[in-house]
Enzyme design. Structure first.
Site, PDB file in Angstrom:
ATOM      1  N   LYS A  13       0.842  -1.208   0.000  1.00 58.81           N
ATOM      2  CA  LYS A  13       0.000   0.000   0.000  1.00 58.81           C
ATOM      3  C   LYS A  13       0.878   1.259   0.000  1.00 58.81           C
ATOM      4  O   LYS A  13       0.685   2.162  -0.814  1.00 58.81           O
ATOM      5  CB  LYS A  13      -0.942   0.002   1.225  1.00 58.81           C
ATOM      6  CG  LYS A  13      -1.845  -1.227   1.290  1.00 58.81           C
ATOM      7  CD  LYS A  13      -2.786  -1.199   2.476  1.00 58.81           C
ATOM      8  CE  LYS A  13      -2.119  -1.271   3.825  1.00 58.81           C
ATOM      9  NZ  LYS A  13      -1.425  -2.555   4.101  1.00 58.81           N
ATOM     10  N   ARG A  88     -10.047   0.082   8.626  1.00 59.11           N
ATOM     11  CA  ARG A  88      -9.501  -1.240   8.936  1.00 59.11           C
ATOM     12  C   ARG A  88     -10.495  -2.088   9.708  1.00 59.11           C
ATOM     13  O   ARG A  88     -10.183  -3.226  10.067  1.00 59.11           O
ATOM     14  CB  ARG A  88      -8.270  -1.054   9.819  1.00 59.11           C
ATOM     15  CG  ARG A  88      -6.965  -1.198   9.111  1.00 59.11           C
ATOM     16  CD  ARG A  88      -5.901  -0.917  10.142  1.00 59.11           C
ATOM     17  NE  ARG A  88      -4.687  -1.586   9.865  1.00 59.11           N
ATOM     18  CZ  ARG A  88      -3.636  -0.992   9.314  1.00 59.11           C
ATOM     19  NH1 ARG A  88      -3.691   0.266   8.941  1.00 59.11           N
ATOM     20  NH2 ARG A  88      -2.527  -1.659   9.139  1.00 59.11           N
ATOM     21  N   ARG A 122      11.782  -5.334   5.336  1.00 57.87           N
ATOM     22  CA  ARG A 122      11.490  -3.930   5.001  1.00 57.87           C
ATOM     23  C   ARG A 122      12.380  -2.972   5.805  1.00 57.87           C
ATOM     24  O   ARG A 122      12.632  -3.179   6.989  1.00 57.87           O
ATOM     25  CB  ARG A 122      10.029  -3.603   5.307  1.00 57.87           C
ATOM     26  CG  ARG A 122       9.734  -2.103   5.138  1.00 57.87           C
ATOM     27  CD  ARG A 122       8.279  -1.780   5.145  1.00 57.87           C
ATOM     28  NE  ARG A 122       7.587  -2.261   6.323  1.00 57.87           N
ATOM     29  CZ  ARG A 122       6.270  -2.168   6.486  1.00 57.87           C
ATOM     30  NH1 ARG A 122       5.538  -1.625   5.546  1.00 57.87           N
ATOM     31  NH2 ARG A 122       5.705  -2.635   7.576  1.00 57.87           N
ATOM     32  N   ARG A 153      11.148  -1.112  11.319  1.00 54.38           N
ATOM     33  CA  ARG A 153      10.024  -0.728  12.183  1.00 54.38           C
ATOM     34  C   ARG A 153       9.862  -1.701  13.345  1.00 54.38           C
ATOM     35  O   ARG A 153      10.044  -2.901  13.194  1.00 54.38           O
ATOM     36  CB  ARG A 153       8.726  -0.706  11.356  1.00 54.38           C
ATOM     37  CG  ARG A 153       8.464   0.632  10.703  1.00 54.38           C
ATOM     38  CD  ARG A 153       7.332   0.612   9.716  1.00 54.38           C
ATOM     39  NE  ARG A 153       6.114  -0.058  10.136  1.00 54.38           N
ATOM     40  CZ  ARG A 153       4.989  -0.077   9.419  1.00 54.38           C
ATOM     41  NH1 ARG A 153       4.945   0.574   8.264  1.00 54.38           N
ATOM     42  NH2 ARG A 153       3.917  -0.708   9.834  1.00 54.38           N
ATOM     43  N   ARG A 164      -0.247  -8.984  13.528  1.00 56.05           N
ATOM     44  CA  ARG A 164      -0.855  -8.084  12.533  1.00 56.05           C
ATOM     45  C   ARG A 164      -1.609  -8.868  11.463  1.00 56.05           C
ATOM     46  O   ARG A 164      -2.679  -8.447  11.017  1.00 56.05           O
ATOM     47  CB  ARG A 164       0.228  -7.205  11.889  1.00 56.05           C
ATOM     48  CG  ARG A 164       0.746  -6.135  12.839  1.00 56.05           C
ATOM     49  CD  ARG A 164       2.067  -5.574  12.394  1.00 56.05           C
ATOM     50  NE  ARG A 164       2.011  -4.862  11.141  1.00 56.05           N
ATOM     51  CZ  ARG A 164       3.072  -4.661  10.357  1.00 56.05           C
ATOM     52  NH1 ARG A 164       4.250  -5.153  10.687  1.00 56.05           N
ATOM     53  NH2 ARG A 164       2.940  -3.973   9.251  1.00 56.05           N
TER      54      ARG A 164
HETATM   55  P1  AP5 Z   1       4.816  -1.574   1.983  1.00 59.21           P
HETATM   56  O1  AP5 Z   1       4.501  -0.763   0.773  1.00 59.21           O
HETATM   57  O2  AP5 Z   1       5.502  -0.892   3.117  1.00 59.21           O
HETATM   58  O3  AP5 Z   1       3.509  -2.364   2.484  1.00 59.21           O
HETATM   59  P2  AP5 Z   1       2.221  -1.805   3.215  1.00 59.21           P
HETATM   60  O4  AP5 Z   1       1.036  -2.512   2.616  1.00 59.21           O
HETATM   61  O5  AP5 Z   1       2.194  -0.310   3.211  1.00 59.21           O
HETATM   62  O6  AP5 Z   1       2.475  -2.412   4.649  1.00 59.21           O
HETATM   63  P3  AP5 Z   1       2.372  -1.771   6.105  1.00 59.21           P
HETATM   64  O7  AP5 Z   1       3.033  -2.759   7.019  1.00 59.21           O
HETATM   65  O8  AP5 Z   1       2.880  -0.373   6.163  1.00 59.21           O
HETATM   66  O9  AP5 Z   1       0.894  -1.808   6.317  1.00 59.21           O
HETATM   67  P4  AP5 Z   1       0.215  -1.877   7.627  1.00 59.21           P
HETATM   68  O10 AP5 Z   1      -1.160  -1.734   7.121  1.00 59.21           O
HETATM   69  O11 AP5 Z   1       0.452  -3.060   8.474  1.00 59.21           O
HETATM   70  O12 AP5 Z   1       0.916  -0.729   8.494  1.00 59.21           O
HETATM   71  P5  AP5 Z   1       0.456   0.732   8.842  1.00 59.21           P
HETATM   72  O13 AP5 Z   1       1.634   1.590   8.845  1.00 59.21           O
HETATM   73  O14 AP5 Z   1      -0.743   1.132   8.059  1.00 59.21           O
HETATM   74  O15 AP5 Z   1       5.701  -2.822   1.490  1.00 59.21           O
HETATM   75  C1  AP5 Z   1       6.185  -3.806   2.399  1.00 59.21           C
HETATM   76  C2  AP5 Z   1       7.497  -4.404   1.867  1.00 59.21           C
HETATM   77  O16 AP5 Z   1       7.229  -5.099   0.655  1.00 59.21           O
HETATM   78  C3  AP5 Z   1       8.602  -3.371   1.553  1.00 59.21           C
HETATM   79  O17 AP5 Z   1       9.844  -3.918   1.896  1.00 59.21           O
HETATM   80  C4  AP5 Z   1       8.486  -3.186   0.027  1.00 59.21           C
HETATM   81  O18 AP5 Z   1       9.726  -2.820  -0.536  1.00 59.21           O
HETATM   82  C5  AP5 Z   1       8.032  -4.575  -0.414  1.00 59.21           C
HETATM   83  N1  AP5 Z   1       7.172  -4.549  -1.612  1.00 59.21           N
HETATM   84  C6  AP5 Z   1       6.175  -3.645  -1.879  1.00 59.21           C
HETATM   85  N2  AP5 Z   1       5.589  -3.934  -3.059  1.00 59.21           N
HETATM   86  C7  AP5 Z   1       6.214  -5.061  -3.535  1.00 59.21           C
HETATM   87  C8  AP5 Z   1       6.037  -5.864  -4.719  1.00 59.21           C
HETATM   88  N3  AP5 Z   1       5.109  -5.569  -5.659  1.00 59.21           N
HETATM   89  N4  AP5 Z   1       6.853  -6.946  -4.869  1.00 59.21           N
HETATM   90  C9  AP5 Z   1       7.787  -7.255  -3.932  1.00 59.21           C
HETATM   91  N5  AP5 Z   1       8.003  -6.520  -2.788  1.00 59.21           N
HETATM   92  C10 AP5 Z   1       7.230  -5.441  -2.599  1.00 59.21           C
HETATM   93  O19 AP5 Z   1      -0.097   0.531  10.347  1.00 59.21           O
HETATM   94  C11 AP5 Z   1       0.786   0.254  11.408  1.00 59.21           C
HETATM   95  C12 AP5 Z   1      -0.009   0.166  12.695  1.00 59.21           C
HETATM   96  O20 AP5 Z   1      -0.677   1.425  12.962  1.00 59.21           O
HETATM   97  C13 AP5 Z   1      -1.131  -0.879  12.733  1.00 59.21           C
HETATM   98  O21 AP5 Z   1      -0.663  -2.178  13.038  1.00 59.21           O
HETATM   99  C14 AP5 Z   1      -2.046  -0.289  13.832  1.00 59.21           C
HETATM  100  O22 AP5 Z   1      -1.526  -0.546  15.115  1.00 59.21           O
HETATM  101  C15 AP5 Z   1      -1.954   1.210  13.580  1.00 59.21           C
HETATM  102  N6  AP5 Z   1      -3.018   1.669  12.670  1.00 59.21           N
HETATM  103  C16 AP5 Z   1      -2.828   2.271  11.446  1.00 59.21           C
HETATM  104  N7  AP5 Z   1      -4.010   2.521  10.881  1.00 59.21           N
HETATM  105  C17 AP5 Z   1      -4.961   2.087  11.741  1.00 59.21           C
HETATM  106  C18 AP5 Z   1      -6.388   2.040  11.685  1.00 59.21           C
HETATM  107  N8  AP5 Z   1      -7.071   2.492  10.626  1.00 59.21           N
HETATM  108  N9  AP5 Z   1      -7.046   1.519  12.746  1.00 59.21           N
HETATM  109  C19 AP5 Z   1      -6.391   1.056  13.815  1.00 59.21           C
HETATM  110  N10 AP5 Z   1      -5.047   1.056  13.930  1.00 59.21           N
HETATM  111  C20 AP5 Z   1      -4.339   1.558  12.888  1.00 59.21           C
END
Ligand code: AP5
Length: 209
Positions: A13, A88, A122, A153, A164
């Site tokens: 994402k 979410r 990552r 992270r 997660r």
């Molecule tokens: P990346 O692009 O970073 O993946 P992502 O989908 O953004 O993953 P996140 O871990 O950031 O998502 P998340 O939803 O768990 O975390 P968030 O920060 O929102 O890519 C990941 C890896 O894959 C990288 O190394 C990249 O290079 C590689 N990659 C990407 N595309 C690729 C491809 N096509 N092929 C191969 N490799 C690839 O949330 C963190 C925390 O915040 C949550 O756990 C929660 O505690 C809190 N939080 C955030 N939002 C909410 C909400 N709405 N409600 C409640 N709690 C929340």
């Protein structure tokens, strides 16, 4: 254009968001990035969110919904938004429908087996927020774009990643059905090369713009 990016942790994402937001001239809003900034600045929201995030759990709905509602009321959202990581839960999706419903929801599909390797490898830049994977880095500690420090992270440790993924399947995956039922779901394969994923997203969204 009002867009939501759905998909499990590590689906890509964040990797896709900047380019797609630029293509539609809309602002990219990542709730995870907002919480991480709040933690760095030691705000009350950040202090409240930290324990949930470190454990891989969701921050309570009321806190997230209020934060996003305030953010979407700002001037730079007048042209639309790309929400990455929100909603979410069904409660968050219903709240968003109440104050600023999306036009389309891109669901990045990646199987669990691929997600663990992506997340453990990552690295994220502390300055430009660039997202990288160690398999593509010459030096795991230095951002190849801006030269600042790369970090692993806290929630990318194996125990938190498993939590997660469990949380995603229990609380977030029901949103796939929610958005399919209201005709807004746009499934995209996230297992292609990043550039191919971008191309497919832009292609499926062309009809919604
Ligand atoms: P990346 O692009 O970073 O993946 P992502 O989908 O953004 O993953 P996140 O871990 O950031 O998502 P998340 O939803 O768990 O975390 P968030 O920060 O929102 O890519 C990941 C890896 O894959 C990288 O190394 C990249 O290079 C590689 N990659 C990407 N595309 C690729 C491809 N096509 N092929 C191969 N490799 C690839 O949330 C963190 C925390 O915040 C949550 O756990 C929660 O505690 C809190 N939080 C955030 N939002 C909410 C909400 N709405 N409600 C409640 N709690 C929340």
């Amino acid at each position: 254009m009002k867009l939501v990016f759905l998909g499990p942790p590590g689906a890509g994402k964040g990797t896709q968001a900047a380019g797609v937001a630029k293509a539609f001239d809309i602002v990219h809003i990542s709730t995870g990035d907002m919480f991480r900034a709040a933690i760095r600045n030691q705000t009350p929201t950040g202090l409240r969110a930290k324990a949930f995030m470190d454990a891989g759990e969701l921050v309570p709905d009321a806190v997230v919904i209020e934060m996003v509602k305030e953010r979407l009321a700002q001037d730079d959202c007048k042209n639309g938004y790309l929400l990455d990581g929100f909603p979410r839960t069904v409660e968050q999706a219903e709240a968003l429908d109440g104050f600023c419903p999306p036009d389309a929801v891109v669901d990045l599909e990646v199987p669990d087996e691929a997600l663990l390797a992506r997340l453990t490898g990552r690295r994220v830049c502390v300055k430009c927020q660039g997202i990288f994977h160690i398999s593509k880095l010459a030096d795991e500690t230095v951002c190849p774009v801006c030269g600042a420090e790369l970090i692993h992270r806290d929630d990318d440790k194996p125990e938190a990643i498993q939590t997660r993924l469990n949380v995603y399947h229990a609380q977030t995956s029901p949103l796939v059905g929610y958005y399919r039922n209201n005709g807004k779901l746009r499934p995209v394969s996230g297992v292609q090369a990043p550039e191919a994923v971008t191309k497919e997203i832009l292609s499926v969204l062309r009809g919604d713009a």
